[in-house]
Enzyme design. Structure first.
Site, PDB file in Angstrom:
ATOM      1  CG  ASN A 172      -3.543  -2.874   6.719  1.00 40.12           C
ATOM      2  OD1 ASN A 172      -3.437  -2.327   5.630  1.00 40.12           O
ATOM      3  ND2 ASN A 172      -4.506  -3.739   6.997  1.00 40.12           N
ATOM      4  CD  GLU A 177      -8.515  -8.753  -4.008  1.00 39.13           C
ATOM      5  OE1 GLU A 177      -7.416  -9.254  -3.731  1.00 39.13           O
ATOM      6  OE2 GLU A 177      -9.354  -8.432  -3.140  1.00 39.13           O
ATOM      7  CB  THR A 196      -7.007  -6.797   9.180  1.00 43.51           C
ATOM      8  OG1 THR A 196      -7.327  -7.892   8.331  1.00 43.51           O
ATOM      9  CG2 THR A 196      -7.360  -5.501   8.475  1.00 43.51           C
ATOM     10  CE1 TYR A 215      -9.178  -2.732   0.242  1.00 46.13           C
ATOM     11  CE2 TYR A 215      -8.567  -0.580  -0.577  1.00 46.13           C
ATOM     12  CZ  TYR A 215      -8.236  -1.757   0.072  1.00 46.13           C
ATOM     13  OH  TYR A 215      -6.965  -1.951   0.554  1.00 46.13           O
ATOM     14  CE  LYS A 259      -3.852  -2.238   2.377  1.00 50.74           C
ATOM     15  NZ  LYS A 259      -4.891  -2.066   3.422  1.00 50.74           N
ATOM     16  CG  HIS A 261      -5.272  -5.980  -0.359  1.00 49.88           C
ATOM     17  ND1 HIS A 261      -6.440  -6.071   0.357  1.00 49.88           N
ATOM     18  CD2 HIS A 261      -5.445  -6.748  -1.478  1.00 49.88           C
ATOM     19  CE1 HIS A 261      -7.293  -6.851  -0.312  1.00 49.88           C
ATOM     20  NE2 HIS A 261      -6.713  -7.266  -1.419  1.00 49.88           N
TER      21      HIS A 261
END
Ligand code: CMP
Length: 143
Positions: A112, A126, A91, A49, A9, A115
């Protein structure tokens, strides 16, 4: 062979964690099938998402993932979806075990670091959202 979608991320990219993260999956023995540094357009973020659309943090989630480049990857190997989730950790970084990516490098749930797909269906969805077929490389990997 099973494939999964992983994405460093924007916080992980900013903190120079791409190499560290790739190294963990390489050392584990998984096979890299594709990777690219890319911005995430708004529409792609909302689609990716989509399952969180009704959550109160949806806006924040989309805003964060579009805030800077991500490093998108496809990794291949036996049970790679579950194994990658183990390697990422919980998570919530505060609940992630030491030794996991989020346990070692994360602090807050919104940022975090990484993903990863949570099921075969998510992985297929995805991967096709982020990669064209021509961007995935099929090759022999011996070890
Ligand atoms: P990810 O695996 O990318 O999938 C959904 C993301 O939602 C998750 O990682 C977290 O980064 C984010 N998330 C989950 N709960 C919260 C929350 N309470 N506030 C902000 N972001 C959240």
């Amino acid at each position: 062979m099973e494939k999964t979608f992983l994405m460093v991320k924007p916080d992980g990219v900013q903190r120079n964690l791409i190499g560290e993260i790739m190294s963990r999956f390489e050392r584990k023995g998984f096979k890299l099938a594709g990777a690219k540094l890319m911005p995430v357009p708004q529409g792609l973020a909302e689609e990716h998402y989509g399952e969180h659309k009704e959550k109160p943090f949806f806006g924040e989630l989309v805003e964060f993932i579009t805030s800077g480049p991500v490093f998108a990857m496809v990794w291949e190997g036996e049970d790679v979806i579950a194994a990658a989730r183990q390697m990422m950790g919980a998570t919530k970084p505060s609940e992630a075990a030491p030794g996991t990516i989020r346990g070692d490098f994360g602090m807050i749930v919104g940022k975090n670091v990484i993903h990863g797909s949570d099921s075969k269906e998510s992985a297929d969805r995805e991967i096709s959202l982020f990669f064209n077929d021509g961007e995935l490389v099929d090759y022999q990997k011996d070890s």
